[in-house]
Design an enzyme around this catalytic site. Structure first.
Site, PDB file in Angstrom:
ATOM      1  N   SER A 123       0.664  -1.038   0.021  1.00 42.98           N
ATOM      2  CA  SER A 123       0.009   0.051   0.001  1.00 42.98           C
ATOM      3  C   SER A 123       0.711   1.420   0.039  1.00 42.98           C
ATOM      4  O   SER A 123       0.377   2.332  -0.221  1.00 42.98           O
ATOM      5  CB  SER A 123      -0.777   0.173   1.218  1.00 42.98           C
ATOM      6  OG  SER A 123      -0.122   0.016   2.589  1.00 42.98           O
ATOM      7  N   HIS A 144      -2.602  -3.649  -5.697  1.00 40.78           N
ATOM      8  CA  HIS A 144      -2.976  -3.002  -4.501  1.00 40.78           C
ATOM      9  C   HIS A 144      -4.587  -3.092  -4.152  1.00 40.78           C
ATOM     10  O   HIS A 144      -5.281  -2.186  -4.952  1.00 40.78           O
ATOM     11  CB  HIS A 144      -2.536  -1.411  -4.261  1.00 40.78           C
ATOM     12  CG  HIS A 144      -2.945  -0.812  -2.806  1.00 40.78           C
ATOM     13  ND1 HIS A 144      -3.136   0.449  -2.753  1.00 40.78           N
ATOM     14  CD2 HIS A 144      -3.027  -1.494  -1.715  1.00 40.78           C
ATOM     15  CE1 HIS A 144      -3.338   0.710  -1.459  1.00 40.78           C
ATOM     16  NE2 HIS A 144      -3.476  -0.656  -0.644  1.00 40.78           N
ATOM     17  N   GLU A 156      -5.460  -1.014  -7.303  1.00 42.29           N
ATOM     18  CA  GLU A 156      -4.657  -0.066  -7.861  1.00 42.29           C
ATOM     19  C   GLU A 156      -3.459  -0.697  -8.647  1.00 42.29           C
ATOM     20  O   GLU A 156      -2.948  -1.659  -7.907  1.00 42.29           O
ATOM     21  CB  GLU A 156      -3.901   0.902  -6.997  1.00 42.29           C
ATOM     22  CG  GLU A 156      -4.917   1.889  -6.452  1.00 42.29           C
ATOM     23  CD  GLU A 156      -4.257   2.875  -5.677  1.00 42.29           C
ATOM     24  OE1 GLU A 156      -4.416   4.100  -5.511  1.00 42.29           O
ATOM     25  OE2 GLU A 156      -3.495   2.317  -4.543  1.00 42.29           O
ATOM     26  N   ASN A 194      -3.810   6.758  -1.377  1.00 40.45           N
ATOM     27  CA  ASN A 194      -3.401   7.266  -0.180  1.00 40.45           C
ATOM     28  C   ASN A 194      -2.639   8.503  -0.390  1.00 40.45           C
ATOM     29  O   ASN A 194      -2.442   9.259   0.790  1.00 40.45           O
ATOM     30  CB  ASN A 194      -2.263   6.339   0.346  1.00 40.45           C
ATOM     31  CG  ASN A 194      -2.886   5.178   1.030  1.00 40.45           C
ATOM     32  OD1 ASN A 194      -4.115   5.230   1.750  1.00 40.45           O
ATOM     33  ND2 ASN A 194      -2.274   3.942   1.023  1.00 40.45           N
TER      34      ASN A 194
END
Length: 526
Positions: A123, A144, A156, A194
């Site tokens: 991540s 991900h 992802e 993120n």
């Protein structure tokens, strides 16, 4: 190279929550899955847990019993790494540690065939760094997933510097075959989600630090006006403040101290105090049977003003002036029977240059504007009009339950109460924020759009991927770039520029891509 053929098995290394979730979606999609962990008992527990989860789906009639049994039958325990030798793809879901991942892939490279794809569920770690040192780094890509994997739609697909394009596409196609919404991303800190999500938390902390409102009130505004499923503080309580703070620190450090990602001292204090959220029973909220929900600020009822007008520019139709945002609020007022008298700005004022007189509502001496990133107090001074009140952005003014307002320090109580009464008559719960620049929803959405635009500008992803990632990965009600289109890119740029002027911080610098879209009159989505 296309999606991995179901005739080739998938190996999942690591049987924790993420590994088990990945194994489940692959098995349900028709792939034989070999699940490996250094603890054999953990593999047995994971397979039993997957079987139980699928049986519950059968009970809810989400899948049939035959498909459930077939999926469980496709799950196999790998006793040693050598048992995954014939896999067409290996998905690593072990501890989030660079050296551990590098060591695992070095072992796998000596076991699997040269055409086997090596995918990492990291991540936050650079896919480039994970692949470095391997004999065939081109076959390594990020895959991900988001927790819980069976429920969260996003994947992802992350390419490092060495990742072969055909490999990335094969991972993308395989994720799609597993029922996910994949997006391509470049291996940069935070990937898409993120990174782009940081302002959702960061602006909440800034609002709290500047005493715009308490945490419960900010959360309510973000939910009931902004349309977010959870406000920033209740979401951080769910994630865990230690985890959220660690991710923020990681992104901040990875970008060499870029002020846009600066962690919050207040969150550091939460971590220091051990107030980590739901998992310990206390964060911003109390949890447990005896917990009492905090009171959310709402203004007392006020009478509806007798006269309401709406200023538009000379020669412009009422339904197009000020963009869809202001028009939507006007439509809400009219829908409940509030008569709005149309006023037009004199041509002489319009031609004189930049002005703040339109679009605006007027009632009992108060002038009401959509926030543009200035405080109400500053805008009142700039306009030489003391009785200035601002309204915050809402996702949908037609259905929003709550609306946030702020008034200038110079504003008289009578003028302010007239605005409150007007909005209450339209069915809003009215929440007053202290007079901070940009208010709550508007500054957060502007910063989310700014970060997404920068990600696109820097080649991390395209605009469609940025919006899909934020909607499917963290359940945002609207993709940030689509939201910028809806509000108006020119207004978003104005909000960010005014925030930068108010704070004097590089944190609020405007993305070059937003400036470019503003200059061209373009949009992110047609």
């Amino acid at each position: 190279m296309t999606a991995l053929n179901t005739g080739r098995s998938v190996a999942v290394i690591g049987s924790g929550a993420m590994g088990a979730g990945i194994a489940q979606v692959a098995a349900v999609a028709g792939y034989t899955v070999r699940l490996y962990d250094t603890r054999p008992e953990a593999v047995a527990k994971a397979i039993a847990g997957i079987a139980s989860a699928l049986e519950k789906l059968v009970a809810k009639e989400r899948i049939n019993a035959i498909d459930c049994a077939s999926a469980v039958a496709r799950l196999q325990a790998a006793v040693t790494l050598a048992d995954v030798a014939d896999a067409g793809m290996v998905v690593e879901a072990i501890v989030e540690n660079l050296e551990a991942k590098r060591a695992l892939f070095a072992q796998l490279e000596a076991i699997v065939a040269e055409d086997c794809i090596l995918a990492t569920n990291t991540s936050s770690i650079s896919v480039t760094a994970i692949a470095a040192g391997l004999r065939l780094p081109g076959r390594v890509a990020g895959m991900h997933f988001f927790n819980p994997v069976p429920l969260m739609a996003l994947c992802e697909v992350v390419s490092g510097l060495a990742t072969d394009g055909a490999v990335a596409q094969a991972v993308y196609d395989t994720a799609a075959a597993w029922g996910k919404n994949p997006v391509h991303a470049k291996s940069t800190p935070g990937f898409i989600v993120n990174r782009v999500a940081r302002p959702f938390y960061a602006e909440g902390w800034r609002l709290l630090n500047e005493q715009a409102a308490d945490a419960a009130t900010i959360d309510a505004v973000m939910r009931e006006a902004g349309g977010f499923r959870m406000g920033p503080f209740e979401l951080m309580d769910l994630i865990g403040h230690d985890v959220n703070f660690s991710v923020t620190q990681s992104v901040f450090n990875a970008y060499f101290g870029d002020p846009r990602f600066t962690p919050s001292v207040l969150q550091q204090e939460m971590v220091n105090a051990g107030f980590l959220g739901r998992k310990v029973g206390r964060g911003f909220y109390q949890y447990g049977d005896a917990a009492v929900a905090p009171q959310v600020q709402a203004e007392a009822p006020q009478p509806k003003p007798e006269y309401v007008s709406y200023t538009v520019e000379q020669g412009a139709a009422l339904n197009v002036v000020g963009g869809a945002v202001v028009d939507a609020l006007a439509a809400r007022l009219r829908a409940v029977g509030i008569e709005i008298v149309q006023r037009r700005m004199p041509e002489s004022i319009r031609q004189a240059g930049p002005h703040d007189d339109a679009p605006a509502f007027h009632c009992n001496g108060a002038t009401v504007y959509l926030t543009d990133g200035r405080s109400a107090t500053q805008r009142a001074r700039d306009n030489n009009h003391s009785d200035t009140v601002l309204v915050d952005l809402a996702l949908d003014y037609g259905s929003a339950k709550r609306i946030a307002v702020a008034c200038a320090d110079q504003c008289t109580p009578a003028a302010y109460h007239a605005v409150v009464g007007l909005l209450q008559a339209a069915g809003f719960t009215v929440t007053r924020l202290d007079d901070v620049p940009g208010m709550a929803v508007m500054r957060t959405v502007a910063m989310l759009a700014n970060e997404a635009a920068d990600a696109v500008n820097q080649g991390v992803c395209n605009a469609a991927a940025a919006d899909i990632a934020m909607q499917k990965g963290v359940n945002y009600p609207c993709g940030p770039l689509a939201w910028a289109d809806a509000v108006g890119i020119e207004h978003i740029v104005r909000v960010l520029a005014n925030l930068a002027n108010s704070y004097g911080e590089d944190r609020y610098r405007v993305s070059p891509l937003l400036r470019r879209k503003q200059a061209s009159g373009g949009r992110f989505h047609d």
